[in-house]
Design a protein around this motif. Structure first.
Motif, short mmCIF file in Angstrom:
data_model
loop_
_atom_site.label_atom_id
_atom_site.label_comp_id
_atom_site.label_asym_id
_atom_site.label_seq_id
_atom_site.Cartn_x
_atom_site.Cartn_y
_atom_site.Cartn_z
N THR A 128 -5.49 -2.57 0.50
CA THR A 128 -6.17 -3.60 1.28
C THR A 128 -5.17 -4.18 2.27
O THR A 128 -3.97 -4.29 2.00
N PHE B 132 -10.25 -8.13 7.09
CA PHE B 132 -9.79 -7.28 5.99
C PHE B 132 -10.15 -5.84 6.24
O PHE B 132 -11.22 -5.53 6.77
N ALA B 133 -9.25 -4.98 5.84
CA ALA B 133 -9.52 -3.55 5.85
C ALA B 133 -9.23 -3.02 4.46
O ALA B 133 -8.30 -3.49 3.79
N ILE B 134 -10.05 -2.09 4.02
CA ILE B 134 -9.90 -1.55 2.66
C ILE B 134 -9.97 -0.04 2.73
O ILE B 134 -10.80 0.51 3.46
N ALA C 265 -4.91 -7.59 4.83
CA ALA C 265 -5.46 -8.84 5.35
C ALA C 265 -4.76 -9.11 6.67
O ALA C 265 -3.57 -9.42 6.70
#
Lengths: 517, 317, 622
Positions: B89, B100-102, B91
């Motif tokens: 992840t 956010f990227a996951i 932030a």
């Protein structure tokens, strides 16, 4: 059978001799070999069990008990090990197309049900068809099965390795499985045992006896039998463990602490039960939205998990726990009482929670639910909201989500019963009566996160805390390695100094030399 | 034979991290960001280091400036672990809010390093015991002729034994110079000098001494503030490239202690991958004959004697 | 009301008063005695309660001390003094301590007031209990009543607080027992008494909060006023509550307030004493009194009948006799009985009537003689007037014999004319007297009085506006819609004519003649008013006497005729006058006459009075 047993005995003897020699030379640390025989006594909290997977309800507390017992008698296509790898069971090979819509599974040959009949692809299809989602079609193929999915399903293995997806056959006189044990008898309290023909009778069932399955494709289990007693309160289970009346007992949060203080070997799972506040009504009104937001901000999840539940639980800011999604920490769990008070002041009219109390239905049989609900009431009161707990009447056994909702909201306990985060979210969305505009959820983690975020904004369901399962074992129980997600894997357990089964005796000495310290 | 749809690929994690970096770079972000890196998975330090490098490289490719040691909005990258996935992840701080990227990678695809080090364990062997107090001890690597030496530090002197477990013979005694240590505060630590196995460092309260076990020279000490090691860093090639810290559980001297083995780089809240119960408090942990060994002094509460153990890493079933 | 009735009532009143006085006294003293006994029993029960409460205070304080001094509590307290203590360890300990020591409530609070463990409300762990940190030395304080908040209710607890003495920072142990109906079970009230408990946990009155040792209390809402007063002003209170309409369901309650540490009202002990016994006794007394009163009434009835028979009968005979006398039977006599007061009264009555009778006869004789004298005088006066001209005329005729034939004839003709006129006058006078003496009896028929009046007055219209004569203005205030009366139209006509003539005579210089009619209860009223010179009171009194006239030339019969007519119609006539302002004659006539069939009267034909005769008559009446 006898031939196999003798061959096994001979092999075991030579193996032990070799081990004994090694132990004299090698430094301490060599593992101890398991012993055959013995009856494992298990005490579970649920009052009833049902081995028919089609009757299990996603999210219900009884799911875990049913699943643990089903693991004894049934197998899955695949299982997940503790290292994130899918291990073959009924299926030995699997593959899928580029879109992950079409999955092919090659079935293990020579697998027999407990009645001696061979497992066929048709049996697998018959077992899985009523269990799979409607968008998935399962058909028999040569030497295996094909599962056709309406949408990309890269998480199919997670789905099949958890939940109700067991392979079984309904022979008319009962359910048959290919697992390590066979359900031998079912007895109620005070009555003599009946030969097990049914798939577990709810309500009056108190004791189940599983004997080893000699036809098991993975080999005879170490135990001769497992006796499961249902309806045992955690405190009694703890006492029985201390008195040596049971070997494995399901505990509660409070009794687990006590068990640790008494030096029993305890097991705590990952947080598997989500406690959440489920609101009635559609909540579209402005006042409703403010009320729900004010409650969300006033509840101190950290204090509930850390203090009230004595660090045994985790604060839940999202629907999926950290261990399942990996990104739960992105959701805020901090309380903001001042903002909650502001929202309260902005509320007009006579919304429940303002002048009249908002009634929260609680399962009267669950002390933990009552405690959490009472804390929600106390925290909300600090923000000027009036909540009141109401004891709810029990739902039918096996129903998900706690007691019947007879108030404005309900404290529900939702059990995570799948390893597929998408599947869990969809089930929760159903429970929260929420359907997003885009319909089917994408597999991408970002999409799941966005979906979860939107579901949180709907405020039909307010996650509070997630609580693990607890259990304790007697010292003579060996090789028990339950999965963090709740599978107990009792098939691999052996008992120290267990009774020798059917003339099979070990020459193994006591495990003092080379014992793992 | 099993054919998994996702075969283990050594670069799967790195690729996943690169995808994360691309996603993060595409999100609204500050001009300069401070990279804050957290690992909560069971991946090795080395592997995590590679992932970090991959992330930074990708971000640089996307012309995102990451700083270190400066004050800047934090770009937090975390590595988490679920039963089936390694989850990355990011932030990303923007002007108005944080995005956010996951990204996920199947653990099975991550290869053997992704598996937790639960197959490593500790084994102990009793080397020496005596009634007199032992402050520290170290088992020196075997010499060319296979003869081993055990050096025992007491309150007054260094005792050098030669031979093997069960048949140690005292070869040399070197007195410690200077005033005798107060009994209550007696403490000492033997350290093997890396450049020469024959030379030992001796840490005493307020002093640092050196001694050569090969000859009859006296122990030379000088005043110095000692930095007492908290444990022993161990590694065993057969267990992988990971390193572990061996430390005691930290109970007081009236209770039985445990030796705990934790992955190096993990915090205290991460469960120990191995533990070894001892019969009393652990007095000291010193180096062993190799990186996979340690020499541990324990006081046996039942007998009151001081015992010296060789503690070794072992891997596999 | 008759004398008998009065006597009976008097006797009855006397008896009732006596019986009431006795009954009141007896019930009053009985009630007083009962109240005193009741107060003593209540005081005893209250004292028992207070003693029990005091004992419980000690027990609770001791139990809390035991908990405080327990090793586990000491360990807890010591742990909390360390930096960054783990408060979650002890969340469940209060519950165990409470169970172990038989307490209903148990809480542990650390130095800053944070609750770290609660048996009764574990959900509140982490919140502050600031009230407990206010007092430093709890160890010397006794147990007190306190309001305890529970998850779903509020309770009252007998609470003690102790601090752990062996640690630097205060560590509070708060323990207590619930004050509820079980506490009442320890009291043993005597027969007729019962103890209830009210827990004042809400701002208003909640009936469900009134409990007895056996549970809920029926009709608890009847305690509302008492509790409201207690909430306003806590203090010992006494009130009686009636459970049903039956008086013996009444129960007197003594309320003993149960106060908290800060003087707040947390509850009340209600000691109830049934008033059934007193009510039954009072009723019994009342019944007895009623029986006595009834007997007295009966005796009184008989007595009064007998007494009144001896007293009221003679009085009734006297009254009857008086009525007879009033009706004109002057010779009424009453039988004499006995020599007592009633006999004397009867004798006096007889003597009175006898005397009255004799006096009346003498009066009648006297009046008759006076009337004859007056008639003779008037007759002489009336007759003298025409006789004198007769005499002169005859003398003239005798003297005219001496004259010539022509002169004699002239004188003879003149004299015979005069003789004829005077003889006619004489005849008229005789006729009038004859008329008056033989006024015919009235012939009644239904008539409208307004028409009769108008008819009578119309004849005089020409005179009212005669040229050269003073103008007479007539005003009519005749009520329309008057009911028809029974009357003789001719007689009434004549009567009204006489009144008009009389009025004209009274207004020689002109004036206003007013006629009014009105309806009365009995019939109708007619008023004839003039604005003449008026009459003196003496004249008024003698106005209707026949032959009494104030006119120099009058027979005095006009008003007598009027009076006669009115009398024949069974009416009344009166006159009011003021000298210089005029006179009003008021005639009241009944509506009906006995024995008259409803026959419509023919309108009275107005007589055309012979102008001469009228004038002469009027002049004669002056």
């Amino acid at each position: 059978m006898r031939c196999i047993a003798l061959r096994w005995l001979a092999a075991t003897k030579s193996l032990w001799s070799a081990i004994a020699l090694c132990c004299a030379m090698a430094p301490a640390g060599a593992a101890e070999r398991p012993q055959y025989g013995g009856v494992l006594r298990v005490e579970l909290r649920a009052a009833s069990a049902n081995l028919q997977p089609t009757r299990w309800k996603a999210g219900s507390g009884d799911f875990a008990t049913n699943q643990r017992l089903a693991e004894l008698v049934f197998d899955r296509l695949v299982v997940l090990d503790n290292y994130g790898r899918f291990q073959p069971q009924i299926a030995t090979e699997w593959s899928h197309d580029a879109a992950a819509k079409s999955w092919q599974f090659t079935l293990r040959q020579g697998v027999k049900f407990s009645d001696g009949t061979l497992l066929t692809p048709g049996d697998v299809v018959a077992a899985l068809r009523p269990l799979l989602p409607q968008a998935m079609q399962v058909t028999a193929a040569s030497g295996g099965i094909v599962i056709q999915c309406g949408a990309p399903s890269a998480d199919l293995l997670e789905l099949l390795a958890s939940g109700p997806y067991f392979i079984y056959k309904d022979s008319g006189s009962g359910l048959r499985g290919t697992g390590s044990f066979v359900l031998e008898s079912v007895s109620a309290s005070g009555r003599e045992a009946d030969k097990a023909g049914a798939d577990g009778m709810p309500g009056q069932t108190q004791r189940l006896r599983f004997r080893f399955n000699e036809n098991c494709w993975s080999g005879r289990p170490y135990l001769d039998a497992i006796e499961v007693t249902l309806g045992v309160p955690p405190l009694k289970a703890l006492l029985d463990l201390q008195l040596g009346k049971t070997d494995l007992g399901e505990l509660s949060l409070e009794t687990a602490r006590r068990a640790r203080q008494t030096n029993l070997k305890c097991w705590t799972s990952a947080p598997l039960t989500l406690y959440a506040l489920k609101f009635s009504g559609n909540g579209k009104g402005e006042n409703e939205q403010r009320l729900r937001e004010a409650i969300r901000l006033s509840v101190d999840r950290g204090a509930i998990a850390r203090v009230l539940l004595q660090k045994e639980a985790e604060p839940a800011g999202s629907f999926l726990p950290q261990w399942l999604s990996g990104y739960a920490f992105l959701f805020d769990t901090e309380s903001n009482l001042e903002r909650g008070k502001e929202l309260r002041k902005m509320m007009t009219g006579s919304t429940p929670g303002t002048v009249q109390p908002l009634r929260v239905t609680v399962d009267a049989n669950s002390e933990l639910s009552k405690l959490i609900a009472e804390r929600v009431v106390v925290d909300s009161r600090a923000a000027g909201l009036t909540l009141q707990t109401v004891k709810g009447s029990a739902r039918a056994a096996g129903d998900a989500g706690g007691p019947k909702n007879e108030g404005d909201a309900q404290l529900m306990a939702w059990r995570y019963t799948s390893l597929s985060p998408r599947n869990v979210l969809e089930s929760l969305a159903n429970a929260a009566r929420w359907q997003p505009a885009e319909g089917v959820m994408s597999l991408e983690a970002d999409a799941r996160y966005a979906w979860e975020k939107r579901m949180m904004e709907e405020k039909n369901l307010l996650p509070l805390v997630a609580v693990p399962d607890f259990a304790a074992v007697d010292g003579r129980v060996r090789n028990w390695s339950p999965a963090p997600w709740g599978e107990w894997r009792l098939a691999d357990v052996w008992l120290e100094h267990g009774d020798a089964p059917n003339g099979m005796r070990d020459a193994v000495t006591k495990a003092s030399v080379g014992a793992r310290p | 034979m099993t054919t998994e749809p996702v075969a283990a690929r050594p670069d799967a994690l790195e690729e996943g991290m690169e995808r994360l970096a691309k996603k993060a770079a595409a999100l609204p972000h500050e001009r300069r960001m401070l990279l804050v890196w957290t690992n909560h998975s069971a991946l090795s330090e080395k592997r995590v280091g590679r992932l970090r490098a991959a992330f930074v490289a990708q971000m640089e490719t996307a012309q995102v400036r990451l700083v270190q040691g400066e004050t800047a909005p934090a770009l937090r990258v975390a590595i988490e672990q679920t039963p089936t996935q390694i989850v990355f992840t990011a932030a990303v701080p923007g002007e108005a809010s944080t995005s956010f990227a996951i990204e996920e990678v199947a653990r099975a695809a991550a290869g053997i390093d992704a598996s937790p080090g639960s197959s490593v364990r500790l084994e102990k062997e009793l080397l020496w015991q005596q009634e007199a107090k032992i402050l520290s001890a170290v088992l020196l690597p075997a010499s060319a002729d296979g003869r081993k030496q055990l050096v025992v530090l007491t309150e007054e002197d260094l005792l050098i034994y030669g031979g093997g477990p069960g048949n140690w013979a005292l070869e040399n005694t070197k007195l410690l110079p200077g005033p005798r240590q107060a009994q209550r505060a007696a403490r000492g630590q033997l350290i093997i000098a890396t450049e020469s196995s024959g030379r030992l460092g001796v840490l005493l309260p307020g002093r640092r001494c050196e001694a050569d076990v090969a000859d009859q020279s006296a122990v030379a000490c000088a005043n110095a503030a000692a930095e007492w090691p908290g444990g022993r860093l161990m590694a065993l090639p057969s267990c992988g490239t990971q390193t572990w810290w061996l430390k005691s559980d930290g109970v007081d001297w009236t209770e039985q202690d445990r030796l705990l083995l934790r992955s190096a780089g993990t915090g205290r809240d991460v469960a120990a991958v191995g533990e070894l119960g001892m019969a009393g408090p652990v007095i000291s942990i010193s180096a062993g004959e190799s990186a996979g060994n340690a020499t541990v002094v324990v006081r046996n509460l039942s007998s009151g004697t001081y015992e010296v153990y060789r503690v070794a890493l072992a891997c596999g079933d | 009301m008759s004398f008998r009735t009065k006597l009976f009532l008097l006797f009855l009143a006397t008896v009732l008063a006596s019986v009431s006085a006795v009954t009141y006294s007896v019930t009053h003293y009985t009630r007083a005695a009962y109240e005193e006994m009741d107060a003593q029993r209540t005081t005893a029960l209250v004292a028992q309660f207070q003693k029990e409460l005091a004992q419980q205070r000690e027990i609770v304080a001791r139990q809390v001390e035991n908990v405080t001094n327990a090793d586990v509590t000491l360990k807890m307290a010591i742990d909390q003094t360390k930096p960054d203590p783990d408060q979650s360890l002890y969340v469940r300990d209060a519950s165990g301590a409470a169970q172990e020591h038989g307490l209903d409530f148990m809480e542990f609070v650390i130095a800053d007031g944070t609750l770290i463990s609660s048996a009764e409300y574990p959900a509140r762990v982490g919140y502050k209990e600031t009230w407990v940190t206010g007092l430093k030395d709890w160890n010397s304080s006794e147990a007190f009543l306190r309001r305890v908040e529970l998850p779903n209710e509020v309770a009252v607890s007998l609470t003690a607080v102790r601090t752990q003495p062996n640690v630097a920072k205060p560590f509070y142990t708060i323990g207590g027992r619930r004050l509820d109906e079980n506490f009442l079970a320890s009291l043993v009230p005597p027969a007729g008494l019962r103890a209830l408990l009210y827990l004042n946990l809400d701002s208003g009155f909640v009936p469900a909060d009134v409990t007895s040792s056996t549970g809920k209390v029926e009709q608890a809402e009847k305690f509302a006023p008492m509790i409201a007063e207690l909430q306003k002003q806590p203090g010992t209170l006494v009130q009686t509550i009636q459970w049903t309409n039956d008086a013996d369901s009444a129960e007197t309650f003594h309320a003993l307030p149960l106060m908290g540490r800060n003087g707040e009202l947390l509850g009340a002990l209600l000691v109830g004493s049934s008033r059934a016994d007193l009510v039954h006794l009072t009723r019994h007394i009342m019944k007895l009194a009623a029986a006595v009163a009834a007997a007295a009434m009966l005796i009184g009835l008989l007595l009064t009948w007998w007494v009144s028979a001896r007293i009221t009968k003679p009085i009734e005979e006297l009254a009857e006799g008086a009525r007879e006398v009033a009706a004109g039977h002057w010779h009424t006599r009453i039988d004499l009985r006995g020599q007592d007061e009633t006999g004397q009264l009867a004798a006096a009555f007889n003597h009175m009537t006898q005397t009255l009778s004799a006096q009346r006869e003498r009066l009648v004789q006297t009046e008759r003689v006076a009337a004859w004298r007056e008639l003779a005088r008037r007759l002489a006066h009336e007759l003298r007037n025409p006789l004198f001209p007769l005499q002169i005329t005859v003398e003239n005729m005798q003297r005219a014999r001496q004259l010539s034939h022509e002169q004699f004839v002239e004188v003879f003709n003149e004299s015979t004319a005069t003789l004829k006129a005077e003889l006619a006058n004489l005849n008229s006078i005789v006729n009038r007297f004859s008329d008056f003496s033989k006024m015919p009896p009235p012939e009644f028929s239904r008539l409208e009085i307004n028409l009769v009046i108008r008819g009578a007055v119309r004849l005089f219209e020409p005179q009212f506006h005669e040229v050269g004569k003073p103008t007479i203005t007539t005003e009519y205030f005749l009520k329309e819609g008057l009911p028809e009366i029974d009357g003789d139209p001719e007689l009434l006509h004549k009567a009204f004519q006489n009144l008009v003539l009389n009025a004209l005579d009274a207004m020689p210089a002109g004036g206003t003649l007013t006629f009014r009619t009105a309806e009365t209860q009995a019939g109708i009223r007619v008023e004839v008013s003039d604005t003449g010179k008026g009459l003196t009171p003496e004249e008024c009194s003698r106005l209707f006497t026949p032959y009494y006239t104030t006119k120099q030339l009058g027979t005095g019969l006009g008003l007598a005729i009027v009076q006669s007519v009115v009398s024949d119609h069974r009416g009344t006539i009166s006159v009011t006058s003021e000298e210089g302002h005029g006179t009003t004659f008021r005639i009241e006539l009944p509506r009906r006459q006995p024995g008259v069939a409803p026959r419509k009267a023919q309108p009275a034909v107005p007589e055309e009075p012979p102008a001469q005769t009228t004038t002469e008559t009027a002049a004669a009446n002056d």
